[in-house]
Scaffold this motif. Structure first.
Motif, PDB file in Angstrom:
ATOM      1  N   VAL A 319       0.910  -0.703  -0.185  1.00  0.00           N
ATOM      2  CA  VAL A 319      -0.062  -0.013   0.547  1.00  0.00           C
ATOM      3  C   VAL A 319       0.820   1.443   0.262  1.00  0.00           C
ATOM      4  O   VAL A 319       0.372   1.968  -0.518  1.00  0.00           O
ATOM      5  CB  VAL A 319      -1.167   0.220   1.255  1.00  0.00           C
ATOM      6  N   ILE A 320       1.491   1.384   1.001  1.00  0.00           N
ATOM      7  CA  ILE A 320       3.138   2.579   1.206  1.00  0.00           C
ATOM      8  C   ILE A 320       3.408   2.467  -0.595  1.00  0.00           C
ATOM      9  O   ILE A 320       3.057   4.075  -1.058  1.00  0.00           O
ATOM     10  CB  ILE A 320       4.085   2.389   1.660  1.00  0.00           C
ATOM     11  N   ILE A 321       4.149   2.217  -0.716  1.00  0.00           N
ATOM     12  CA  ILE A 321       5.246   1.693  -2.083  1.00  0.00           C
ATOM     13  C   ILE A 321       4.324   2.057  -2.895  1.00  0.00           C
ATOM     14  O   ILE A 321       4.261   2.931  -4.046  1.00  0.00           O
ATOM     15  CB  ILE A 321       6.288   0.644  -2.071  1.00  0.00           C
ATOM     16  N   ALA A 326       3.523   6.424  -4.925  1.00  0.00           N
ATOM     17  CA  ALA A 326       3.734   7.182  -6.095  1.00  0.00           C
ATOM     18  C   ALA A 326       2.494   8.105  -6.053  1.00  0.00           C
ATOM     19  O   ALA A 326       2.949   9.330  -6.944  1.00  0.00           O
ATOM     20  CB  ALA A 326       2.820   5.456  -6.434  1.00  0.00           C
ATOM     21  N   SER A 327       1.758   8.503  -5.326  1.00  0.00           N
ATOM     22  CA  SER A 327       1.120   9.541  -4.907  1.00  0.00           C
ATOM     23  C   SER A 327       1.253  10.568  -4.586  1.00  0.00           C
ATOM     24  O   SER A 327       1.034  11.747  -4.774  1.00  0.00           O
ATOM     25  CB  SER A 327      -0.411   8.948  -4.205  1.00  0.00           C
ATOM     26  N   ASP A 391       9.441  -0.010  -8.837  1.00  0.00           N
ATOM     27  CA  ASP A 391       8.521   0.977  -7.895  1.00  0.00           C
ATOM     28  C   ASP A 391       9.273   1.487  -7.351  1.00  0.00           C
ATOM     29  O   ASP A 391       9.429   3.079  -7.150  1.00  0.00           O
ATOM     30  CB  ASP A 391       7.478   0.243  -7.262  1.00  0.00           C
ATOM     31  N   ILE A 392      10.365   1.098  -6.698  1.00  0.00           N
ATOM     32  CA  ILE A 392      10.878   1.516  -5.242  1.00  0.00           C
ATOM     33  C   ILE A 392      12.372   1.608  -6.116  1.00  0.00           C
ATOM     34  O   ILE A 392      12.254   3.468  -5.459  1.00  0.00           O
ATOM     35  CB  ILE A 392      12.247   0.233  -4.614  1.00  0.00           C
ATOM     36  N   ILE A 404      18.294   4.051  -0.008  1.00  0.00           N
ATOM     37  CA  ILE A 404      16.777   3.622   0.470  1.00  0.00           C
ATOM     38  C   ILE A 404      16.540   2.571  -0.800  1.00  0.00           C
ATOM     39  O   ILE A 404      16.331   1.742   0.070  1.00  0.00           O
ATOM     40  CB  ILE A 404      15.978   4.766  -0.057  1.00  0.00           C
ATOM     41  N   ARG A 405      16.871   3.191  -2.111  1.00  0.00           N
ATOM     42  CA  ARG A 405      16.673   1.361  -2.935  1.00  0.00           C
ATOM     43  C   ARG A 405      17.957   0.398  -2.884  1.00  0.00           C
ATOM     44  O   ARG A 405      17.403  -0.709  -3.018  1.00  0.00           O
ATOM     45  CB  ARG A 405      16.891   1.858  -4.831  1.00  0.00           C
ATOM     46  N   ASN A 406      19.044   1.090  -2.813  1.00  0.00           N
ATOM     47  CA  ASN A 406      20.241  -0.196  -1.937  1.00  0.00           C
ATOM     48  C   ASN A 406      20.071  -0.559  -0.927  1.00  0.00           C
ATOM     49  O   ASN A 406      20.177  -2.104  -0.507  1.00  0.00           O
ATOM     50  CB  ASN A 406      21.390   0.329  -1.812  1.00  0.00           C
TER      51      ASN A 406
END
Length: 663
Positions: A319-321, A326-327, A391-392, A404-406
């Motif tokens: 839900v969050i990601i 995204a929103s 998405d991330i 954060i991505r890593n």
């Protein structure tokens, strides 16, 4: 007479200064592109002038004009000198006009500032919000703020000293502008608070049309669950983005951003905007059941409670990601996109804390003990994050977001390692499970049920396990169907092979040989049934099913031989006559009663298997019993205790799990 002119401050003069030096008059002139205050030191001998009183810069300029006129009145001046004095008088006259113009401009600036200050202060004392007053009130306020901003810029660019009227006005302008910026921050938070969508409202948007399950929302610590959308892997799309605020207030938020950025208050705007959405994201996580937990909290948590939190973590991550962030990123681009890099920087700052909370929980679970009961949760967490990596990557692909991505990519790797380690531990547990007493009634052992139900659940994650598991190599099943071979299938067949070996050891605990075969028949039949009636069939293949069907059938045959061969041997006729026949029928009756007494307590869980076994026994026993009685010449009714019909009915009592007695 000597005159020294030093233009170190004052009125801007674009014309180059005349260079002159003659007849006892020397001049030193420093030219700067700014307003100039001339300072004149005079040594005039017996020449005297009467200079009227002026204040400040005007006083100096007028005094210089009187001196120039006095010098020009001398009769013994040359033409060249008179020309020089005339040029100087012209310059001084121009300076006088500019100084007067400066004074008028300063007065006008002060009037504008005082007027704007009054209006801004009036709003400060007003309890109502500017953006609630209507478009006209908003436009007027923004116009006043923009006027103060422009005046502040003008004063700042003209003023080079640290004192004077301009400095006083600049301080006033900064004070009024700061007051206005503080009010705009309040208005921004007010607009966001009144117009942002709540969690329940977001759940009602079209982006949630694919919700696949309804989950009760409770305030109880262990029962907080939520609606979770069914999502597919891939990058964000318009279908998975919702408006976090009402679209009609975006322009209002952007107008506040523009004026605050133009006024050099971009940091204050970003801090207020980021703080609001950081709190909103934190609130959403709490609603979704993801609380702030330390690694120690997770490591020491009771498994049932941890299991529920893992489920919430998986759903919250989706839900969050995929939806909220995204929103949120689109909203930040809408508001700050025209202003450059602050959009991405602010988005990362607003989401960083909550993302680290998700990461910390995942890390704590991944480094915890690799207990078999946690394998399904490890797989769920791995699959959720693996499906969200694109998405991330799209959300955090630049700047500080790369960290954060890593971290999420690294967490996926750790969860994959946990899956492999836990599956290996599961196999070790199956192989090493020991018993010191035989399992009662020869039924299906708990280990058999546990293993088969466990791997049946794993079949739902076949594609994931195929990616994560490695082959056992030489331990692989050599007769498995080649066309269905895959890493997971090889691992699953290896686990059931360990189970069979363990069951064979457990069967040796029985003293009764027939019960040993009965036990193996029950358990292998259960294994075949679980494979045949589930997705496991695709991993084990028809050959495995045929082979193991033959195994439990052979154990059923061996049971019948071990149990009934000695009983039916008593009914072998072999030409017996008289008392020998009576002894045979009596011996059979006692033996049957003994079997009945014990084997009614044995248990066959599957009705079909129980019925097949009863039919097979009945056919053999009743046929032998009827044949013996039919051929006998010495046995009358007083020696026949049970009719064939009664025996048939008694055989149907076998394997129900409730011991009975015929005596």
């Amino acid at each position: 007479m000597k005159i020294f002119l030093s233009h170190n401050e004052g009125i801007h003069n674009k014309d180059p200064a005349p260079h002159w030096l003659s007849q006892g008059i020397s001049r030193v002139w420093t030219w700067k592109p700014c307003f100039i205050h001339p300072i004149i030191f005079l040594a005039m001998g017996d020449t005297e002038s009467i200079i009227p009183a002026y204040d400040g810069e005007q006083h100096v300029i007028v005094a210089a004009q009187h001196i120039v006129k006095a010098l020009a009145a001398r009769k013994n001046l040359s033409n060249e000198m008179r020309k020089i004095l005339a040029d100087l008088d012209t310059h001084l006259s121009t300076m006088t006009k500019l100084t007067e113009s400066e004074a008028r401009w300063t007065s006008e600036v002060e009037d504008l500032l005082r007027c704007a200050q009054k209006k801004i202060i009036n709003w400060q004392s007003n309890k109502s919000m500017i953006w609630d007053s209507g478009p006209q009130g908003v436009a007027e306020y923004l116009q006043e703020v923009d006027e103060v901003r422009r005046l502040t810029e003008s004063l700042g660019s003209l003023l080079s000293s640290t004192s004077g009227k301009e400095k006083e006005l600049l301080d006033l302008a900064h004070s009024v502008l700061q007051m206005a910026m503080a009010r705009l921050e309040e208005e921004l938070i007010h607009i966001l608070a009144r117009n942002h969508l709540s969690f329940e409202q977001i759940c009602g948007t079209p982006a949630y049309s694919g919700v696949d399950e309804e989950l009760a929302v409770s305030t109880e610590d262990d029962s907080v669950e939520e609606k979770s959308p069914r999502v597919s892997s891939g990058t964000e799309s318009e279908e998975s983005i919702v408006d976090l605020v009402r679209p009609d207030v975006i322009s209002d938020i952007k107008s506040i951003a523009r004026i605050m950025f133009a006024s050099s208050y971009s940091q204050e705007f970003c801090e207020a905007f980021v703080s609001f959405w950081k709190d909103a994201l934190d609130e959403f996580l709490v609603i979704l059941g993801v609380d702030k937990l330390s690694i120690e909290d997770v490591m020491n948590m009771e498994w049932g409670r941890l299991y529920r939190r893992i489920r919430r973590w998986c759903r919250a991550s989706k839900v969050i990601i995929r939806f909220f962030l995204a929103s949120q990123k689109r909203l930040f681009d809408q508001v700050l996109g025209e202003l450059g890099s602050p959009s991405l920087v602010c988005f990362i700052e607003a989401s960083k804390v909550s993302m680290l909370r998700l990461l910390n929980f995942g890390e704590a679970v991944a480094i915890g003990p690799h207990l078999p009961e946690r394998l399904s949760c490890f797989i769920d967490m791995y699959e959720v994050l693996a499906s969200l990596l694109q998405d991330i990557d799209a959300l955090f692909n630049e700047g500080d977001g790369c960290f954060i991505r890593n971290e999420f990519h690294e967490l996926v790797t750790k969860l994959g390692n946990s899956v492999r380690a836990t599956f290996a531990e599961f196999g070790n547990r199956v192989a090493s499970d020991t018993s010191v007493t035989p399992f009662p009634k020869g039924g299906i052992h708990p280990l058999t049920k546990y293993v088969m139900n466990y791997i049946n659940l794993l079949a739902e994650h076949g594609p994931t396990l195929n990616l994560l598991l490695e082959r056992y190599g030489e331990d692989s099943d050599p007769v498995a169907d080649a066309d269905i071979f895959c890493p997971m299938a090889d691992h699953l067949r290896s686990v059931t092979s360990m189970l069979e070996t363990n069951l064979d050891r457990k069967s040796n605990l029985y003293r009764d040989g027939s019960l040993k075969h009965f036990f193996m028949m029950n358990n292998i039949h259960y294994m075949v049934q679980k494979v045949n009636d589930s997705e496991l069939r695709g991993y084990y293949g028809d050959e495995w099913i045929r082979r193991h069907t033959g195994k439990f059938q052979q154990h059923a045959t061996n049971y019948e031989r071990a149990t009934w061969s000695s009983v039916l041997a008593l009914l072998r006729f072999d030409g017996k006559k008289g008392k020998a026949e009576v002894r045979c029928i009596k011996g059979f009756t006692v033996a049957f009663e003994e079997v009945y007494k014990y084997q009614t307590g044995w248990f066959v869980n599957d009705p079909r298997l129980r019925e097949d076994l009863q039919i097979s026994i009945s056919q053999n026993v009743i046929h032998a019993y009827r044949t013996f009685i039919g051929l006998s010449t010495s046995i009358n009714d007083k020696y026949i205790k049970y009719t064939t019909t009664e025996l048939e009915n008694y055989i149907l009592d076998l394997f129900e799990g409730f011991p009975r007695s015929l005596r």
